[in-house]
Design a protein around this motif. Structure first.
Motif, PDB file in Angstrom:
ATOM      1  N   TYR A 113      16.254 -53.732 -42.569  1.00 53.64           N
ATOM      2  CA  TYR A 113      15.290 -54.354 -43.473  1.00 53.64           C
ATOM      3  C   TYR A 113      13.846 -53.942 -43.161  1.00 53.64           C
ATOM      4  N   VAL A 114      13.675 -53.040 -42.206  1.00 57.14           N
ATOM      5  CA  VAL A 114      12.337 -52.632 -41.771  1.00 57.14           C
ATOM      6  C   VAL A 114      11.949 -51.330 -42.470  1.00 57.14           C
ATOM      7  N   TRP A 115      10.707 -51.307 -42.964  1.00 52.55           N
ATOM      8  CA  TRP A 115      10.149 -50.142 -43.636  1.00 52.55           C
ATOM      9  C   TRP A 115       8.908 -49.691 -42.889  1.00 52.55           C
ATOM     10  N   PHE A 116       8.672 -48.402 -42.907  1.00 56.32           N
ATOM     11  CA  PHE A 116       7.530 -47.768 -42.249  1.00 56.32           C
ATOM     12  C   PHE A 116       6.601 -47.301 -43.361  1.00 56.32           C
ATOM     13  N   CYS A 117       5.452 -47.927 -43.469  1.00 56.64           N
ATOM     14  CA  CYS A 117       4.473 -47.587 -44.488  1.00 56.64           C
ATOM     15  C   CYS A 117       3.332 -46.846 -43.781  1.00 56.64           C
ATOM     16  N   TYR A 118       2.926 -45.694 -44.269  1.00 56.04           N
ATOM     17  CA  TYR A 118       1.973 -44.886 -43.523  1.00 56.04           C
ATOM     18  C   TYR A 118       1.011 -44.152 -44.444  1.00 56.04           C
ATOM     19  N   THR A 119      -0.101 -43.748 -43.839  1.00 55.07           N
ATOM     20  CA  THR A 119      -1.071 -42.904 -44.517  1.00 55.07           C
ATOM     21  C   THR A 119      -1.693 -41.969 -43.488  1.00 55.07           C
ATOM     22  N   LYS A 120      -1.879 -40.730 -43.844  1.00 54.79           N
ATOM     23  CA  LYS A 120      -2.535 -39.784 -42.934  1.00 54.79           C
ATOM     24  C   LYS A 120      -4.021 -40.120 -42.859  1.00 54.79           C
ATOM     25  N   VAL A 121      -4.557 -40.058 -41.644  1.00 58.24           N
ATOM     26  CA  VAL A 121      -5.962 -40.381 -41.392  1.00 58.24           C
ATOM     27  C   VAL A 121      -6.470 -39.419 -40.327  1.00 58.24           C
ATOM     28  N   ALA A 122      -7.694 -38.963 -40.463  1.00 58.46           N
ATOM     29  CA  ALA A 122      -8.296 -38.106 -39.435  1.00 58.46           C
ATOM     30  C   ALA A 122      -8.335 -38.874 -38.114  1.00 58.46           C
ATOM     31  N   ALA A 123      -8.048 -38.179 -37.027  1.00 53.96           N
ATOM     32  CA  ALA A 123      -7.964 -38.814 -35.705  1.00 53.96           C
ATOM     33  C   ALA A 123      -9.224 -39.609 -35.364  1.00 53.96           C
ATOM     34  N   LYS A 124     -10.390 -39.106 -35.747  1.00 56.03           N
ATOM     35  CA  LYS A 124     -11.641 -39.788 -35.393  1.00 56.03           C
ATOM     36  C   LYS A 124     -11.824 -41.123 -36.129  1.00 56.03           C
ATOM     37  N   ALA A 125     -11.078 -41.340 -37.219  1.00 55.47           N
ATOM     38  CA  ALA A 125     -11.211 -42.581 -37.999  1.00 55.47           C
ATOM     39  C   ALA A 125     -10.115 -43.606 -37.701  1.00 55.47           C
ATOM     40  N   LEU A 126      -9.160 -43.272 -36.842  1.00 59.60           N
ATOM     41  CA  LEU A 126      -8.016 -44.149 -36.601  1.00 59.60           C
ATOM     42  C   LEU A 126      -8.418 -45.555 -36.147  1.00 59.60           C
ATOM     43  N   ASN A 127      -9.249 -45.656 -35.119  1.00 58.83           N
ATOM     44  CA  ASN A 127      -9.619 -46.977 -34.584  1.00 58.83           C
ATOM     45  C   ASN A 127     -10.313 -47.840 -35.632  1.00 58.83           C
ATOM     46  N   ASN A 128     -11.238 -47.250 -36.357  1.00 59.64           N
ATOM     47  CA  ASN A 128     -11.995 -47.991 -37.354  1.00 59.64           C
ATOM     48  C   ASN A 128     -11.088 -48.547 -38.459  1.00 59.64           C
ATOM     49  N   ILE A 129     -10.202 -47.709 -38.968  1.00 62.91           N
ATOM     50  CA  ILE A 129      -9.314 -48.139 -40.046  1.00 62.91           C
ATOM     51  C   ILE A 129      -8.285 -49.139 -39.529  1.00 62.91           C
ATOM     52  N   GLU A 130      -7.724 -48.886 -38.364  1.00 63.88           N
ATOM     53  CA  GLU A 130      -6.750 -49.837 -37.801  1.00 63.88           C
ATOM     54  C   GLU A 130      -7.393 -51.210 -37.607  1.00 63.88           C
ATOM     55  N   ASN A 131      -8.584 -51.258 -37.030  1.00 63.59           N
ATOM     56  CA  ASN A 131      -9.257 -52.542 -36.816  1.00 63.59           C
ATOM     57  C   ASN A 131      -9.566 -53.252 -38.131  1.00 63.59           C
ATOM     58  N   GLY A 132      -9.950 -52.502 -39.147  1.00 63.23           N
ATOM     59  CA  GLY A 132     -10.197 -53.106 -40.453  1.00 63.23           C
ATOM     60  C   GLY A 132      -8.943 -53.730 -41.041  1.00 63.23           C
ATOM     61  N   LEU A 133      -7.820 -53.040 -40.919  1.00 57.54           N
ATOM     62  CA  LEU A 133      -6.560 -53.580 -41.422  1.00 57.54           C
ATOM     63  C   LEU A 133      -6.087 -54.768 -40.594  1.00 57.54           C
ATOM     64  N   LEU A 134      -6.302 -54.727 -39.284  1.00 55.95           N
ATOM     65  CA  LEU A 134      -5.943 -55.868 -38.437  1.00 55.95           C
ATOM     66  C   LEU A 134      -6.746 -57.104 -38.830  1.00 55.95           C
ATOM     67  N   ARG A 135      -8.034 -56.920 -39.130  1.00 57.00           N
ATOM     68  CA  ARG A 135      -8.886 -58.042 -39.579  1.00 57.00           C
ATOM     69  C   ARG A 135      -8.384 -58.616 -40.906  1.00 57.00           C
ATOM     70  N   ALA A 136      -7.964 -57.733 -41.805  1.00 55.90           N
ATOM     71  CA  ALA A 136      -7.552 -58.166 -43.134  1.00 55.90           C
ATOM     72  C   ALA A 136      -6.166 -58.818 -43.134  1.00 55.90           C
ATOM     73  N   TYR A 137      -5.216 -58.224 -42.439  1.00 54.46           N
ATOM     74  CA  TYR A 137      -3.838 -58.698 -42.500  1.00 54.46           C
ATOM     75  C   TYR A 137      -3.465 -59.719 -41.421  1.00 54.46           C
ATOM     76  N   ILE A 138      -4.042 -59.614 -40.243  1.00 54.06           N
ATOM     77  CA  ILE A 138      -3.692 -60.471 -39.099  1.00 54.06           C
ATOM     78  C   ILE A 138      -2.164 -60.520 -38.943  1.00 54.06           C
ATOM     79  N   PRO A 139      -1.538 -59.370 -38.682  1.00 53.93           N
ATOM     80  CA  PRO A 139      -0.079 -59.311 -38.626  1.00 53.93           C
ATOM     81  C   PRO A 139       0.487 -60.108 -37.440  1.00 53.93           C
TER      82      PRO A 139
END
Length: 156
Positions: A113-139
């Motif tokens: 029942y587990v799905w892997f949802c992904y998007t390619k991102v430049a390595a230099k932007a990984l932390n910024n985008i991950e933190n933004g999604l963590l703030r929004a979703y609070i998984p």
């Protein structure tokens, strides 16, 4: 009035699947970026479909009940220098070892029942985008959240 019999084993089973979510619409509205997300079921035959590139991924729980495809739960947000390698980790090592207990139990409890949802991102932007999604979703399976979110969530 008669009280119906309650099977205690069913209560125990249900409690073993209980998770807590924080749904915070103000945080959703603050995240304005759009990404070209792709979705693959977490199974061996799909690994080759995932690019060997840096990116952001989420683990999604999707029951697929009654053909209702839009019912899903975002459980985890992460980043990887190789999305394909990380996908493989969740098929193998993360299911066999309990180095990250929440993920270990999740992957084994909800296999299929587990799905892997992904998007390619430049390595230099990984932390910024991950933190933004963590703030929004609070998984619920992420142990490390941005400090301003963590303080509020841990208060209740």
């Amino acid at each position: 009035m008669r009280i119906p019999f309650v099977d205690l084993t069913e209560i125990d089973e249900a409690m073993a699947h209980r998770l807590s979510f924080v749904l915070w619409p103000r945080k959703w509205k603050k995240y304005v970026r759009s990404h070209g997300w792709r979705l693959e079921r977490l199974e061996v035959s799909k690994r080759a479909m995932v690019p060997d590139a840096p990116g952001i991924y989420t683990l999604i729980l999707q029951p697929g009940i009654a053909g209702h495809c839009s019912c899903s739960y975002l459980m985890y947000v992460g980043q990887a220098m190789s999305l394909r390698t990380r996908f493989g980790d969740y098929l193998g090592r993360e299911r066999r070892e309990s180095g990250r207990p929440k993920l270990f139990h999740f992957l084994n409890k909800y296999d299929g029942y587990v799905w892997f949802c992904y998007t390619k991102v430049a390595a230099k932007a990984l932390n910024n985008i991950e933190n933004g999604l963590l703030r929004a979703y609070i998984p619920p399976l992420n142990d490390q959240l941005p400090s301003e979110v963590s303080r509020v969530v841990s208060a209740f």
